[in-house]
Write a protein that holds these residues in place. Structure first.
Motif, mmCIF file in Angstrom:
data_model
loop_
_atom_site.group_PDB
_atom_site.id
_atom_site.type_symbol
_atom_site.label_atom_id
_atom_site.label_comp_id
_atom_site.label_asym_id
_atom_site.label_seq_id
_atom_site.Cartn_x
_atom_site.Cartn_y
_atom_site.Cartn_z
ATOM 1 N N SER A 42 0.842 -1.197 0.000
ATOM 2 C CA SER A 42 0.000 0.000 0.000
ATOM 3 C C SER A 42 0.880 1.251 0.000
ATOM 4 C CB SER A 42 -0.872 0.047 1.241
ATOM 5 O OG SER A 42 -1.809 -0.955 1.183
ATOM 6 N N SER A 43 1.922 1.222 0.833
ATOM 7 C CA SER A 43 2.782 2.407 0.935
ATOM 8 C C SER A 43 3.472 2.688 -0.391
ATOM 9 C CB SER A 43 3.837 2.207 2.021
ATOM 10 O OG SER A 43 3.199 1.978 3.233
ATOM 11 N N ILE A 44 3.927 1.598 -1.044
ATOM 12 C CA ILE A 44 4.574 1.774 -2.342
ATOM 13 C C ILE A 44 3.604 2.476 -3.290
ATOM 14 C CG2 ILE A 44 5.394 0.541 -4.391
ATOM 15 C CD1 ILE A 44 6.579 -1.576 -2.589
ATOM 16 N N GLY A 45 2.346 2.019 -3.269
ATOM 17 C CA GLY A 45 1.325 2.594 -4.142
ATOM 18 C C GLY A 45 1.074 4.050 -3.812
ATOM 19 N N ILE A 46 0.986 4.327 -2.514
ATOM 20 C CA ILE A 46 0.693 5.705 -2.101
ATOM 21 C C ILE A 46 1.879 6.617 -2.439
ATOM 22 C CG2 ILE A 46 0.321 7.134 -0.046
ATOM 23 C CD1 ILE A 46 -1.339 4.545 0.910
ATOM 24 N N LEU A 47 3.077 6.059 -2.293
ATOM 25 C CA LEU A 47 4.261 6.830 -2.679
ATOM 26 C C LEU A 47 4.197 7.176 -4.160
ATOM 27 C CD1 LEU A 47 7.200 7.805 -1.970
ATOM 28 C CD2 LEU A 47 7.973 5.603 -2.816
ATOM 29 N N GLY A 48 3.863 6.178 -4.971
ATOM 30 C CA GLY A 48 3.759 6.405 -6.411
ATOM 31 C C GLY A 48 2.733 7.464 -6.722
ATOM 32 N N LEU A 49 1.619 7.360 -6.027
ATOM 33 C CA LEU A 49 0.538 8.319 -6.222
ATOM 34 C C LEU A 49 1.021 9.721 -5.867
ATOM 35 C CD1 LEU A 49 -2.220 7.605 -7.156
ATOM 36 C CD2 LEU A 49 -2.996 7.586 -4.804
ATOM 37 N N ALA A 50 1.765 9.794 -4.737
ATOM 38 C CA ALA A 50 2.262 11.098 -4.285
ATOM 39 C C ALA A 50 3.208 11.675 -5.330
ATOM 40 C CB ALA A 50 2.963 10.945 -2.946
ATOM 41 N N ILE A 51 4.064 10.797 -5.906
ATOM 42 C CA ILE A 51 5.021 11.276 -6.910
ATOM 43 C C ILE A 51 4.265 11.886 -8.098
ATOM 44 C CG2 ILE A 51 6.752 10.536 -8.603
ATOM 45 C CD1 ILE A 51 7.663 8.440 -6.530
ATOM 46 N N PHE A 52 3.254 11.165 -8.572
ATOM 47 C CA PHE A 52 2.549 11.651 -9.758
ATOM 48 C C PHE A 52 1.657 12.848 -9.459
ATOM 49 C CE2 PHE A 52 3.687 7.376 -11.140
ATOM 50 C CZ PHE A 52 4.381 7.743 -12.269
#
Lengths: 220, 781
Positions: B670-680
C-alpha cells in the motif's frame, strides 16, 4: 465530398446553452484547399474536429461522400476516418515513446497493412521528406519543423482523401512554416483535399477558398 | 500488429522507471505472498491423499456422540455383514512419549501406533525391510520407522531383534517402514499389534466386574468397494443398528481425504489442520493481490493525462477502442510477467522464513507439478489482464479530442481513485488493528496468573520408571532435595497439562467427573498453590486424604469440610482435608474444572522440580549429572511449565506471526502505491504549487496543503476500518475463556500508525514539490 447542413455545436451548463458553432451550412468539394480563419474562440478547431469525426455536432447533419456521418456508430466512424482522413496539429502530437519511423508507420498498423508494404511506404515518405537519417530518432530529438514533417508524413501515409490541419505552422518559425505550407499545397495539387485552420492571413492564401468564422457563425 | 504492440509496450514500460519499479515490486511482493500461501494451501490439502486407496477409505464416527472412538469389535461386525465394506482396520495412536531400548541404547518416541494387520492392507505403508503382508505375525511383533531403526540399530539389521518397551515389555522387530510423510495425519515411529492387551490404549467400563460393560475404544477405518455409494451404505448400516448393540447406536463417516481439515468429531487420534488459519491466509492472499492491482490502477490513472495523450493520438490516426484496450493489456501482462520472475526470487528468499513460522518444510517444487504449473501460468495472465482492464476501459472510453487537452493543473482526484486509496488505507489499518489485538491477547493469557508458580518449575518425565525400580525415583528425589539450587521437589502421577485420570466424586446427584492428580506431601509448596480452606497436611494423611479445588468445592455445594469424603479411588474413599485455590491444570482455552488432589507416596510419573532464582544453569547441569547417574540408559526428558503455557499458544503465535508478516507486506505494498501516487500527484500539481508560491505561499503551507489530501483519506479509512477490525477481533476473541479487552489505545495505535506511515510516505514528495523553484515549473508548462 463534405456537406454540413444546419450544423450546430453547443454545451449545456445549468440550463444555459453556450454555442460554439451556429447554423453551419458548408459544402467542400474534393480537391479543394480550404482555409478556415477567425479569432480565438470562434469555433474553428471545433469545426475541424467535427469534420474529422473526432467530435460530434449537437444538431444538424454531416455527410461525408454522401454518407450520413451523424448516424454512424463509433466503430464505423473509426473505420471512416482511419481510411480517409489524416490529421496535422499545431503541437504535432507525435508519440514520444516511438521513433520517427514508428510514428509514421503507426496508421498502417491500424489499417492492417502487411509488413513488407509498410516498410516500402514508410521508406518512400522518409525519402520524400528527406528524413531518412532521422528515422531512428525520437520526437524530442527533432526540431519543431522536423516534428511537423514527421506528423505530416504520418497523416498522409495512409493515402487519405482529406487532410485536416489545425494551425500546422503555429509552433514553427517563418521558414519552417513556409516549408510546411508548400508541402501542403503540393499535396493538394496531387489531389488531396485539405482543410486548414489558421490565424495567419498569409498562410490562408495557400488555400483556394477561405471562410471566416466569428462567434460560431460563418461569414464567407 | 501484435509484435509491434509488444515492442511499443516494452518501450512504454521502460520509459517510466518510477512507475515500473513501483508496479513490478508491488506485484512481485504480492505474487510471492500469493505463491507462498498457495504452496501452504496445496500442502495442507494434500494430507493423506498419497494412500493409493485414499478415495475409498473412511473413518467411522459414532454420530450420537460425534466421537471417533468406537469399540474395536465394531470393525469385524461391519466387515462380515456388509459386502460393500471391502476391509476394515483398527488404529490407536498413543498420546504420550514412550521409551524404547535395544540393549543399552534407549530413546523416547512420541508416536506409538497400535493396529491390526489389516491396517497395512488398507493404507499404503511402504516397507524397507520385513514382509508387508501380515507384518505383525505375533502379538509381540513390532514395526519400526526407518529413523528409529537407524537411531537404535545403526547399520545393524533390526529384523528379528528385540526391543524393550517402557523398560519391561519385550517386542520383536518384524518390519521397517519408511518414515510417514509430512502430509500424513497419522504418524508413528513404532507400530504394535492391537491384539496384545497391552496395546489397547484406552478402556472404559460401567462396572469393572461386569465384563460385558468393558469397552476398548479405537479409531476404525473402512475401505469400501470402489463402486459403493457411501451415503447409501451408511443408510444401510444405520438401518441394521441392532447388529452393533451395545456398542454404537448410529454411524457416520468422514473420508480420509477430508479428515485432516474437516473432521469435527472428538476422539480422533490423527493430526488436525487449522482450516481457520487456511481461510485467513487465503483472504490475506486475495487482499494482497487486490492491493497490488489497486496500485497498478491508481498509478495508471495518476498518469492519465500522459496516457490520454498517447491513446488520443492513436485513436486519431486510426486505432479502434479495441486496439487501445489491447495495448494496455499487453503492458499490464508484461509487467506482471516481469514481476512474476522477481516474485519467484522473493519467494525463494521468503520460504525459509515462512517455514520457520509455520514449522513446516514446504517446497517450491510443488508449483512445477501438473496441474499447478498450468494454473500458475493462467494466474499470471489473468492477474495481468485484471490489472490492466480497468485503466484500459476507462482511458479508451474518452473522445480522442478530449484526450489531447492540456494536463489538469489541479490536484483533484477522481472519486474512483479516492475510493481505491481509501480501500488500501482501510486494509492496512484493519490489519494493524487485528495484529495489535492478537498480540495483546497472547500477552494477556501468557501473563495471566494461572494459580501456580510456573517460572523455573520443571517437569521431568519419569513415565518409564516401573514399580521394580521406583526406588531409583526416590534416590533421585533425595539427590535433588540436597542440592542448593533446588527449592522443592514433588513426585506426582499426573501433572498440570498431563492429567489422564478422572473419577466420580461418589457424592449423590453430582455426576461430573473430577480430574485427578496423585501427589506427595511437597506438592503444594513446590507449585506454590494456595490452600484456602481446611487444615494442614499431616504425615498420617498420606494414602488417606485429599484436597479439592475451589471449583469442585463450589460444584459440590459444600459449606465446610466436616466429614466430607471423596468416595472413589479406594474402597473407603479419601477424607477431604482442604480446598486449594483454583489453578489451571488443563488448557487455558477451557474454564477450570473440578479437581481432586490425592496424597499418596507411590508416585513416580513426573518429577516436578522448583529451581531457585538465578541458579538455573548450574541446577540444570546438576540435574543432568544426577539423572545420568541414576538412569544411565534413559535420556532426560523435561519441560518447563512456562514453556507448557507458551506451547498452548503456539497456534495463536503462529497466527500472530503469519498475520503480522503479511500485514507488514500489505502495508508495504500500500505504501509503495501511495508513494507512487504522491510522486505523480505532486508532479501534476507542479504548476499549481508554482502559482501559489508566486502569490506568496510558504513552503510549510504547501506541505500541509499537499499532505492534507492524504490525511483526509486516512481519516475516512479509519472510520471504515475500525468497526470492521473490531467485529473481526470480537469474533476471534469469543473462543477464549480468558480474553483481553479491546482497549481504546488499540484504536489509537492503529490510527496513529496508519497516519504516521502515510505522512512518512508522502511528506518527502510534498517537501520536494514545495521547495522547487516556481520559475522552473511555470516555464515547463
Amino acid at each position: 465530398m463534405i456537406k454540413l447542413k444546419n450544423l450546430e455545436k453547443y454545451y449545456t451548463n445549468k440550463f444555459v446553452k453556450t454555442f460554439v458553432l451556429r447554423n453551419i451550412n458548408l459544402e467542400i468539394r474534393e480537391g479543394e484547399f480550404l482555409s478556415v480563419m477567425g479569432p480565438s474562440g470562434s469555433g474553428k478547431s471545433t469545426l475541424l474536429n467535427i469534420i474529422g469525426m473526432l467530435d460530434t455536432p449537437s444538431s444538424g447533419e454531416y455527410f461525408f461522400y454522401d454518407e450520413p456521418v451523424h448516424k454512424k456508430s463509433e466503430k464505423q466512424l473509426t473505420e471512416l476516418h482511419r481510411n480517409h482522413i489524416g490529421f496535422v496539429f499545431q503541437s504535432y502530437h507525435l508519440i514520444d515513446e516511438l521513433t520517427v519511423y514508428e510514428n509514421i508507420e503507426m496508421p498502417l498498423l491500424y489499417q492492417k497493412v502487411k509488413a513488407g508494404e509498410r516498410k516500402g511506404r514508410v521508406a518512400e515518405i522518409l525519402d520524400r521528406f528527406n528524413m531518412v537519417a532521422k528515422k531512428d530518432l525520437f520526437p524530442n530529438q527533432l526540431s519543431g519543423g522536423q516534428q511537423q514533417l514527421a506528423a505530416i508524413g504520418r497523416a498522409i501515409i495512409g493515402n487519405p482523401k482529406l487532410i485536416l490541419a489545425d494551425e500546422p505552422t503555429g509552433n514553427l518559425h517563418t521558414d519552417q512554416g513556409k516549408e510546411i505550407m508548400e508541402l501542403l499545397k503540393k499535396l493538394n495539387q496531387e489531389g488531396t483535399t485539405i482543410i486548414q485552420v489558421t490565424h495567419s492571413a498569409e498562410n490562408a492564401k495557400y488555400g483556394n477558398r477561405i471562410i471566416k468564422l466569428s462567434d460560431g457563425w460563418i461569414e464567407e | 500488429m501484435f509484435t509491434n504492440n509488444i515492442r511499443f509496450a516494452i518501450r512504454n514500460i521502460l520509459k517510466n522507471k518510477v512507475n515500473l519499479y513501483i508496479n513490478v515490486f508491488g506485484f512481485a511482493f504480492s505474487i510471492a505472498v500469493f505463491l507462498l500461501i498457495s504452496i501452504y494451501l496445496i500442502h495442507e490439502n494434500s494430507f493423506d491423499k498419497y494412500h493409493i486407496k485414499a478415495d475409498n477409505i473412511y473413518r467411522l464416527i459414532d454420530s450420537e456422540n460425534n466421537s471417533s472412538k468406537i469399540d474395536y469389535r465394531v470393525s469385524e461386525i461391519l466387515r462380515t455383514n456388509f459386502p460393500e465394506v471391502n476391509n476394515s482396520c483398527i488404529v490407536q495412536i498413543g498420546s504420550q512419549a514412550i521409551s524404547i531400548a535395544h540393549e543399552n541404547n534407549g530413546l523416547f518416541i512420541n508416536n506409538i501406533m497400535s493396529v491390526d494387520n489389516r491396517f497395512f492392507e488398507i493404507f499404503s505403508i511402504p516397507f524397507l525391510d520385513g514382509k508387508s503382508v501380515n507384518p505383525l505375525p505375533t502379538i509381540n511383533s513390532a514395526v519400526i520407522s526407518e529413523s528409529v531403526a537407524k537411531m537404535i540399530f545403526g547399520t545393524e539389521n533390526p529384523i528379528g531383534k528385540e526391543i524393550l518397551l517402557r523398560n519391561n515389555l519385550p517386542l520383536i522387530v518384524s518390519g521397517v517402514i519408511n518414515d510417514f510423510p509430512k502430509n500424513s495425519s497419522m504418524k508413528a515411529d513404532l507400530i504394535v499389534n492391537a491384539e496384545n492387551d497391552n496395546f489397547k490404549f484406552s478402556f472404559t467400563c460401567g462396572d469393572y466386574n461386569d465384563k460385558k460393560s468393558h469397552r476398548y475404544p479405537v479409531n476404525i477405518y473402512l475401505e469400501v468397494n470402489e463402486n459403493a455409494d457411501v451415503s447409501l451404505l451408511m443408510k444401510k448400516i444405520n438401518n441394521h443398528s441392532n447388529l452393533f448393540q451395545p456398542y454404537v447406536k448410529s454411524f457416520d463417516v468422514i473420508s480420509l481425504e477430508k479428515m485432516y481439515l474437516e473432521d469435527t468429531s472428538i476422539g480422533a487420534d490423527t493430526l488436525k489442520g487449522n482450516p481457520y488459519l487456511l481461510n485467513l491466509m487465503l483472504t490475506i492472499a486475495i487482499i494482497i493481490l487486490s492491493l497490488a492491482i489497486i496500485n497498478y490502477i491508481n498509478l495508471s490513472l495518476a498518469r492519465q493525462s500522459k496516457l490520454n495523450k498517447q491513446s488520443g493520438i492513436k485513436k486519431i490516426i486510426g486505432a479502434s477502442r479495441t486496439d487501445i484496450v489491447l495495448s494496455f493489456l499487453i503492458e499490464s501482462v508484461l509487467v506482471t510477467t516481469l514481476a512474476f520472475f522477481v516474485g519467484i526470487i522473493l519467494l525463494v528468499i521468503g520460504l525459509p522464513i515462512f517455514n520457520d513460522i509455520v514449522k513446516n518444510s514446504l517446497n517450491i517444487n510443488v508449483l512445477l507439478q501438473f496441474p499447478y504449473s498450468i494454473i500458475l501460468v493462467l494466474f499470471i495472465l489473468l492477474f495481468g489482464l485484471f490489472s490492466g482492464i480497468v485503466p484500459a476501459i476507462l482511458i479508451s472510453s474518452f473522445q480522442p479530442i478530449n484526450m489531447l487537452g492540456r494536463a489538469s493543473i489541479t490536484r483533484r482526484k477522481s472519486p474512483f481513485r479516492n475510493a481505491l486509496t481509501v480501500f488500501q488505507f482501510s486494509v492496512s489499518i484493519t490489519l494493524i488493528f487485528c495484529i495489535t489485538v492478537i498480540y495483546k491477547q497472547i500477552s494477556f493469557v501468557k501473563h495471566k496468573n494461572i494459580g501456580f508458580e510456573k517460572e523455573q518449575l520443571l517437569r521431568i518425565d519419569g513415565s518409564f520408571i516401573e514399580n521394580s525400580n521406583s526406588s531409583n525415583a526416590l534416590l533421585l528425589l533425595g539427590k535433588f532435595k540436597q542440592f542448593h539450587g533446588i527449592n522443592n521437589v514433588s513426585l506426582t502421577n499426573g501433572a498440570p497439562g498431563k492429567i489422564t485420570n478422572h473419577l466420580g466424586f461418589g457424592v449423590e446427584g453430582k455426576d461430573q467427573l473430577a480430574s485427578i492428580i496423585y501427589v506427595d506431601s511437597t506438592f503444594l509448596q513446590t507449585f506454590k498453590i494456595k490452600q484456602i480452606i481446611g487444615r494442614d497436611l499431616l504425615d498420617s494423611d498420606i494414602g488417606k486424604a485429599c484436597m479439592i479445588n475451589k471449583k469442585a468445592y463450589e460444584y459440590l455445594g459444600w459449606n465446610n469440610l466436616e466429614n466430607k469424603r471423596f468416595n472413589n479411588g479406594r474402597p473407603s474413599g479419601y477424607e477431604v482435608i482442604g480446598v486449594v485455590d483454583d489453578f489451571n491444570f488443563a488448557s487455558l482455552y477451557q474454564p477450570i474444572e473440578p479437581l481432586c488432589i490425592i496424597f499418596q507416596s507411590t508416585n513416580k510419573q513426573y518429577i516436578n522440580v522448583s529451581i531457585a532464582k538465578g541458579k538455573l544453569q548450574e541446577t540444570m547441569a546438576y540435574i543432568n549429572t544426577a539423572w545420568t547417574e541414576v538412569f544411565p540408559y534413559y535420556p532426560l526428558k523435561y519441560q518447563f511449565y512456562d514453556d507448557w503455557v507458551d506451547l498452548m499458544f503456539r497456534n495463536e503465535e503462529k497466527l500472530a506471526k503469519t498475520v503480522g508478516l503479511f500485514a507488514l507486506l500489505a502495508i508495504c505494498i500500500s505504501s509503495i502505491g501511495i508513494l507512487g501516487l504522491a510522486i505523480f500527484t505532486t508532479e501534476n500539481s507542479k504548476k499549481e504549487i508554482g502559482i501559489r508560491k508566486v502569490y506568496g505561499a510558504k513552503v510549510k503551507q504547501l506541505i500541509v496543503m499537499l499532505n492534507l489530501d492524504y490525511i483526509k483519506w486516512v481519516v475516512v479509512s479509519i472510520i471504515i476500518a475500525f468497526p470492521i477490525g473490531w467485529l473481526v477481533m470480537e469474533d476471534w476473541l469469543e473462543d477464549f475463556t480468558y480474553r483481553t479487552e479491546i482497549s481504546w489505545w488499540v484504536f489509537a495505535l492503529a490510527g496513529v500508525t496508519a497516519l504516521g506511515i502515510a505522512l512518512f510516505t508522502v511528506s518527502f514528495q510534498s517537501y520536494k514539490a514545495a521547495v522547487a523553484n516556481p520559475v522552473d515549473s511555470l516555464r515547463n508548462e
